[in-house]
Design a protein around this motif. Structure first.
Motif, PDB file in Angstrom:
ATOM      1  N   ARG A   8       0.861  -1.196   0.000  1.00  0.00           N
ATOM      2  CA  ARG A   8       0.000   0.000   0.000  1.00  0.00           C
ATOM      3  C   ARG A   8       0.887   1.232   0.000  1.00  0.00           C
ATOM      4  O   ARG A   8       1.861   1.301   0.752  1.00  0.00           O
ATOM      5  CB  ARG A   8      -0.896   0.010   1.234  1.00  0.00           C
ATOM      6  CG  ARG A   8      -1.721  -1.258   1.399  1.00  0.00           C
ATOM      7  CD  ARG A   8      -2.424  -1.287   2.752  1.00  0.00           C
ATOM      8  NE  ARG A   8      -3.042  -2.578   2.992  1.00  0.00           N
ATOM      9  CZ  ARG A   8      -2.419  -3.621   3.536  1.00  0.00           C
ATOM     10  NH1 ARG A   8      -1.145  -3.492   3.908  1.00  0.00           N
ATOM     11  NH2 ARG A   8      -3.045  -4.757   3.713  1.00  0.00           N
ATOM     12  N   TYR A   9       0.553   2.213  -0.822  1.00  0.00           N
ATOM     13  CA  TYR A   9       1.408   3.392  -0.843  1.00  0.00           C
ATOM     14  C   TYR A   9       0.944   4.450   0.126  1.00  0.00           C
ATOM     15  O   TYR A   9      -0.130   4.367   0.730  1.00  0.00           O
ATOM     16  CB  TYR A   9       1.624   3.940  -2.245  1.00  0.00           C
ATOM     17  CG  TYR A   9       0.429   4.100  -3.141  1.00  0.00           C
ATOM     18  CD1 TYR A   9      -0.627   4.924  -2.818  1.00  0.00           C
ATOM     19  CD2 TYR A   9       0.387   3.442  -4.371  1.00  0.00           C
ATOM     20  CE1 TYR A   9      -1.693   5.099  -3.675  1.00  0.00           C
ATOM     21  CE2 TYR A   9      -0.668   3.607  -5.245  1.00  0.00           C
ATOM     22  CZ  TYR A   9      -1.712   4.438  -4.890  1.00  0.00           C
ATOM     23  OH  TYR A   9      -2.765   4.610  -5.752  1.00  0.00           O
ATOM     24  N   SER A  10       1.790   5.457   0.289  1.00  0.00           N
ATOM     25  CA  SER A  10       1.608   6.469   1.316  1.00  0.00           C
ATOM     26  C   SER A  10       0.838   7.670   0.765  1.00  0.00           C
ATOM     27  O   SER A  10      -0.327   7.551   0.419  1.00  0.00           O
ATOM     28  CB  SER A  10       2.972   6.883   1.877  1.00  0.00           C
ATOM     29  OG  SER A  10       2.844   7.679   3.015  1.00  0.00           O
ATOM     30  N   GLU A  11       1.486   8.823   0.643  1.00  0.00           N
ATOM     31  CA  GLU A  11       0.786  10.067   0.297  1.00  0.00           C
ATOM     32  C   GLU A  11       0.333  10.140  -1.156  1.00  0.00           C
ATOM     33  O   GLU A  11      -0.377  11.081  -1.529  1.00  0.00           O
ATOM     34  CB  GLU A  11       1.699  11.267   0.582  1.00  0.00           C
ATOM     35  CG  GLU A  11       2.078  11.426   2.037  1.00  0.00           C
ATOM     36  CD  GLU A  11       3.074  12.552   2.213  1.00  0.00           C
ATOM     37  OE1 GLU A  11       2.896  13.613   1.599  1.00  0.00           O
ATOM     38  OE2 GLU A  11       4.052  12.361   2.957  1.00  0.00           O
ATOM     39  N   GLY A  46      -4.667   1.380  -6.452  1.00  0.00           N
ATOM     40  CA  GLY A  46      -4.420   1.588  -5.036  1.00  0.00           C
ATOM     41  C   GLY A  46      -3.443   0.634  -4.384  1.00  0.00           C
ATOM     42  O   GLY A  46      -3.168   0.740  -3.182  1.00  0.00           O
ATOM     43  N   ARG A  47      -2.912  -0.321  -5.142  1.00  0.00           N
ATOM     44  CA  ARG A  47      -2.033  -1.339  -4.557  1.00  0.00           C
ATOM     45  C   ARG A  47      -0.956  -1.743  -5.563  1.00  0.00           C
ATOM     46  O   ARG A  47      -1.089  -1.541  -6.769  1.00  0.00           O
ATOM     47  CB  ARG A  47      -2.818  -2.608  -4.186  1.00  0.00           C
ATOM     48  CG  ARG A  47      -3.976  -2.421  -3.222  1.00  0.00           C
ATOM     49  CD  ARG A  47      -3.477  -2.268  -1.806  1.00  0.00           C
ATOM     50  NE  ARG A  47      -4.581  -2.317  -0.845  1.00  0.00           N
ATOM     51  CZ  ARG A  47      -5.283  -1.253  -0.449  1.00  0.00           C
ATOM     52  NH1 ARG A  47      -5.003  -0.047  -0.940  1.00  0.00           N
ATOM     53  NH2 ARG A  47      -6.259  -1.388   0.442  1.00  0.00           N
ATOM     54  N   TYR A  48       0.108  -2.371  -5.033  1.00  0.00           N
ATOM     55  CA  TYR A  48       1.059  -3.125  -5.836  1.00  0.00           C
ATOM     56  C   TYR A  48       1.089  -4.543  -5.275  1.00  0.00           C
ATOM     57  O   TYR A  48       0.902  -4.748  -4.066  1.00  0.00           O
ATOM     58  CB  TYR A  48       2.469  -2.524  -5.777  1.00  0.00           C
ATOM     59  CG  TYR A  48       2.567  -1.121  -6.328  1.00  0.00           C
ATOM     60  CD1 TYR A  48       2.863  -0.896  -7.662  1.00  0.00           C
ATOM     61  CD2 TYR A  48       2.361  -0.017  -5.501  1.00  0.00           C
ATOM     62  CE1 TYR A  48       2.959   0.390  -8.168  1.00  0.00           C
ATOM     63  CE2 TYR A  48       2.448   1.270  -5.996  1.00  0.00           C
ATOM     64  CZ  TYR A  48       2.742   1.471  -7.328  1.00  0.00           C
ATOM     65  OH  TYR A  48       2.822   2.749  -7.822  1.00  0.00           O
ATOM     66  N   VAL A  49       1.329  -5.515  -6.149  1.00  0.00           N
ATOM     67  CA  VAL A  49       1.384  -6.907  -5.722  1.00  0.00           C
ATOM     68  C   VAL A  49       2.705  -7.505  -6.175  1.00  0.00           C
ATOM     69  O   VAL A  49       3.021  -7.507  -7.379  1.00  0.00           O
ATOM     70  CB  VAL A  49       0.209  -7.723  -6.298  1.00  0.00           C
ATOM     71  CG1 VAL A  49       0.293  -9.178  -5.808  1.00  0.00           C
ATOM     72  CG2 VAL A  49      -1.133  -7.104  -5.910  1.00  0.00           C
ATOM     73  N   VAL A  50       3.485  -8.000  -5.215  1.00  0.00           N
ATOM     74  CA  VAL A  50       4.728  -8.708  -5.514  1.00  0.00           C
ATOM     75  C   VAL A  50       4.425 -10.204  -5.412  1.00  0.00           C
ATOM     76  O   VAL A  50       3.925 -10.677  -4.382  1.00  0.00           O
ATOM     77  CB  VAL A  50       5.848  -8.323  -4.534  1.00  0.00           C
ATOM     78  CG1 VAL A  50       7.104  -9.155  -4.795  1.00  0.00           C
ATOM     79  CG2 VAL A  50       6.168  -6.836  -4.649  1.00  0.00           C
ATOM     80  N   SER A  51       4.747 -10.927  -6.466  1.00  0.00           N
ATOM     81  CA  SER A  51       4.461 -12.360  -6.493  1.00  0.00           C
ATOM     82  C   SER A  51       5.613 -13.089  -7.173  1.00  0.00           C
ATOM     83  O   SER A  51       6.582 -12.480  -7.617  1.00  0.00           O
ATOM     84  CB  SER A  51       3.153 -12.627  -7.238  1.00  0.00           C
ATOM     85  OG  SER A  51       3.244 -12.174  -8.591  1.00  0.00           O
ATOM     86  N   VAL A 146      -9.095  -8.798   4.787  1.00  0.00           N
ATOM     87  CA  VAL A 146      -9.665  -9.380   3.576  1.00  0.00           C
ATOM     88  C   VAL A 146      -9.865  -8.233   2.583  1.00  0.00           C
ATOM     89  O   VAL A 146     -10.767  -7.408   2.754  1.00  0.00           O
ATOM     90  CB  VAL A 146     -10.996 -10.102   3.873  1.00  0.00           C
ATOM     91  CG1 VAL A 146     -11.579 -10.690   2.583  1.00  0.00           C
ATOM     92  CG2 VAL A 146     -10.798 -11.188   4.919  1.00  0.00           C
ATOM     93  N   ASP A 147      -9.019  -8.166   1.581  1.00  0.00           N
ATOM     94  CA  ASP A 147      -8.995  -7.042   0.637  1.00  0.00           C
ATOM     95  C   ASP A 147      -9.553  -7.521  -0.710  1.00  0.00           C
ATOM     96  O   ASP A 147      -8.870  -8.221  -1.462  1.00  0.00           O
ATOM     97  CB  ASP A 147      -7.570  -6.531   0.490  1.00  0.00           C
ATOM     98  CG  ASP A 147      -7.502  -5.109  -0.051  1.00  0.00           C
ATOM     99  OD1 ASP A 147      -8.560  -4.562  -0.426  1.00  0.00           O
ATOM    100  OD2 ASP A 147      -6.391  -4.542  -0.098  1.00  0.00           O
ATOM    101  N   ILE A 148     -10.784  -7.154  -0.993  1.00  0.00           N
ATOM    102  CA  ILE A 148     -11.462  -7.597  -2.212  1.00  0.00           C
ATOM    103  C   ILE A 148     -11.268  -6.517  -3.272  1.00  0.00           C
ATOM    104  O   ILE A 148     -11.888  -5.453  -3.215  1.00  0.00           O
ATOM    105  CB  ILE A 148     -12.961  -7.831  -1.938  1.00  0.00           C
ATOM    106  CG1 ILE A 148     -13.153  -8.822  -0.785  1.00  0.00           C
ATOM    107  CG2 ILE A 148     -13.663  -8.344  -3.198  1.00  0.00           C
ATOM    108  CD1 ILE A 148     -14.580  -8.908  -0.264  1.00  0.00           C
ATOM    109  N   ARG A 149     -10.398  -6.776  -4.246  1.00  0.00           N
ATOM    110  CA  ARG A 149      -9.999  -5.746  -5.202  1.00  0.00           C
ATOM    111  C   ARG A 149     -10.794  -5.829  -6.501  1.00  0.00           C
ATOM    112  O   ARG A 149     -11.472  -6.834  -6.794  1.00  0.00           O
ATOM    113  CB  ARG A 149      -8.506  -5.862  -5.516  1.00  0.00           C
ATOM    114  CG  ARG A 149      -7.586  -5.842  -4.317  1.00  0.00           C
ATOM    115  CD  ARG A 149      -7.808  -4.667  -3.389  1.00  0.00           C
ATOM    116  NE  ARG A 149      -7.630  -3.376  -4.049  1.00  0.00           N
ATOM    117  CZ  ARG A 149      -7.839  -2.210  -3.441  1.00  0.00           C
ATOM    118  NH1 ARG A 149      -8.256  -2.177  -2.181  1.00  0.00           N
ATOM    119  NH2 ARG A 149      -7.653  -1.087  -4.093  1.00  0.00           N
TER     120      ARG A 149
END
Length: 386
Positions: A8-11, A46-51, A146-149
Motif C-alpha cells: 500500500r502506498y503512502s501520500e 491503489g495497490r502493488y502486488v509482488v508475487s 480481507v482485501d477484495i480488489r
C-alpha cells in the motif's frame, strides 16, 4: 491460490491529475530495490502486488521493500479468485488464539455482500474453528485483513508491516548533502530522500589532520544510506589549505564561521555543476556554535540556492532515534575526527555579525581558496546494496 506481498502506498493517494507519475516512479523504484531478487510486480488500483518470489526469500524481500520511500504498509497475503465461497474456505484454514477482528475492504463494488456484513460472517467462521479465540473490534491481537480488489482477486493476510512512508525518491528534484560523518547529516539525507529528493553527498576532508579512517567512515555511512536513497554519488573536497589559511590569517574565534561560509560556496558550485537545486545540512537550531540563528544566517548569506535543514527543530534525542532506526548511529559514533574538529577555537563566535565576518574574510583571497579547493574534487558512486 498464491502467496504474495500486498503493498500500500503512502501520500500518493492524495495526488490529483499527476498521480500516475508518482505511481510509475514508485513502481520503478520497487523494481530497482528488488533488482537482485526473483519476483513479478503488478500495479492494481491503489495497490502493488509482488508475487512469484521464492518463499524462503520472503523476509529478505520484505526488509528491502520497507525501505522504499512511498510505501506505507505491506501485508504477506494469500491471493485467490474472488467469490464468497473461496474467501470463506480460506478463512476456515486460519488458526489463531486470543482477541481478533476481521476487516473487509470491499474495493470491488460488484461483490454481492457488504463489507460489514461479510466481516461478521467471516468472524463467525474463524470463531467456529478457533475455540480459544475472542472477537475484539477495538484492541485485537490479530487483524484478519480481507482485501477484495477490482481485478477479480482477493488478498487475505493477518500482518501489517509498517514501511518508511514518504514520497518516491526522484520525484522532488535533487539535493546535495553535506555529509560530515557525524550523527546529524545522515539523518538529514534520509529525511530529504523521504520527501522524494534524489540525494548526492559532499564530504570535506583535511588530510593529514584527518585520517583515512575518517574518510572510510563517510563511505560506510553513504553505503548505509543507499538502503533508502538508492545509488549515491559521493564527492570529496580537500579542505586542508582553506583551514590553514583561515588559521594563519584570521581571528581564530571566527574559524568555524568562515569555514562554514567557504563550505557553502563550494557546495553551491558543485550543486550547479551536477544539477542539484538545493544544499542539505544536518543543522539543528542552537545545537552548537555554528547553528545559532546568527551563524546560520551568516552561512546562508553567501549562496543563492536554497539550503534545506530538515532537522532544524529536532533535539538530539530525536535525531539519535532516527539514526538508530536507519542504522547509522553506531557508525556515526566512531571516534574518527572530521575537518570541523581541526583548529577548533576555544571560544567560537556564536552570534557573528555579518560586517565583522566580512572584515575577517577580507584577510583572505576567498576566490583563490575556493578555486584551489574545488580543483581537488573527486567522486565515487556507491550502489544500492544487495
Amino acid at each position: 491460490m498464491e502467496q504474495v506481498l500486498l503493498l500500500r502506498y503512502s501520500e500518493i493517494h492524495l495526488k490529483g491529475a499527476n498521480r500516475g507519475y508518482f505511481e510509475r516512479t514508485l513502481m520503478h523504484n520497487i523494481k530497482y530495490w528488488l533488482k537482485d531478487e526473483q519476483f513479478m510486480l503488478q500495479h492494481i488500483p491503489g495497490r502493488y502486488v509482488v508475487s512469484g518470489y521464492p518463499i524462503e526469500r520472503e523476509n529478505e524481500i520484505i526488509d528491502k521493500l520497507t525501505k522504499v520511500f512511498g510505501l506505507h504498509t505491506l501485508t504477506p497475503a494469500v491471493c485467490l479468485e474472488t467469490s464468497p465461497e473461496a474467501i470463506i474456505a480460506e478463512c476456515e484454514k486460519i488458526r489463531l488464539d486470543g482477541k481478533f477482528r476481521v476487516t473487509v475492504n470491499r474495493a470491488s463494488k460488484i461483490f454481492p455482500i457488504h463489507a460489514i456484513d461479510f466481516a461478521g460472517q467471516l468472524g463467525g467462521v474463524i470463531l467456529k474453528n478457533n475455540p480459544d479465540a475472542e472477537v475484539d473490534l477495538t484492541n485485537p491481537q490479530t487483524n484478519v485483513l480481507v482485501d477484495i480488489r477490482e481485478n477479480g482477486y482477493t488478498y487475505i493476510g493477518t500482518r501489517v508491516i509498517l514501511c518508511h512512508g514518504g514520497m518516491p525518491v526522484s520525484t522532488a528534484g535533487k539535493g546535495l548533502l553535506l555529509l560530515s560523518g557525524g550523527i546529524d547529516s545522515p539523518v538529514a539525507g534520509y529525511s530529504m530522500a523521504k520527501r522524494g529528493m534524489t540525494v548526492s553527498a559532499l564530504h570535506f576532508h583535511s588530510f593529514p589532520y584527518t585520517s583515512e579512517l575518517a574518510k572510510q567512515k563517510v563511505i560506510d555511512l553513504a553505503t548505509k544510506l543507499t538502503n533508502f536513497l538508492g545509488d549515491v554519488d559521493l564527492y570529496f573536497i580537500s579542505f586542508t589549505k582553506v583551514q590553514e589559511a583561515i588559521h594563519r590569517n584570521c581571528n581564530n574565534n571566527y574559524m568555524i564561521t568562515i569555514m562554514r561560509r567557504i563550505m557553502m560556496r563550494l557546495a553551491e558550485r558543485l550543486s550547479k555543476d551536477i544539477g542539484a537545486g538545493a544544499i542539505i545540512t544536518g543543522e539543528s537550531l542552537g545545537q552548537v556554535a555554528s547553528q545559532t540563528l546568527e551563524s546560520i544566517t551568516s552561512s546562508s548569506a553567501v549562496v543563492d540556492i536554497p539550503v534545506f535543514r530538515p532537522l532544524i527543530s529536532f533535539d538530539k534525542v530525536d535525531i539519535i532515534d532516527v539514526a538508530r532506526k536507519i542504522d547509522t548511529f553506531d557508525l556515526s559514533s566512531l571516534p574518527y575526527e572530521d575537518c570541523c574538529t581541526v583548529f577548533l577555537p576555544k571560544n567560537p563566535i556564536i552570534k557573528p555579525k555579518l560586517e565583522n565576518v566580512a572584515r575577517e574574510e577580507a584577510k583572505l583571497d576567498i576566490d583563490a581558496l575556493v578555486d584551489e579547493a574545488y580543483s581537488t574534487l573527486t567522486k565515487m558512486t556507491i550502489k544500492l546494496q544487495k
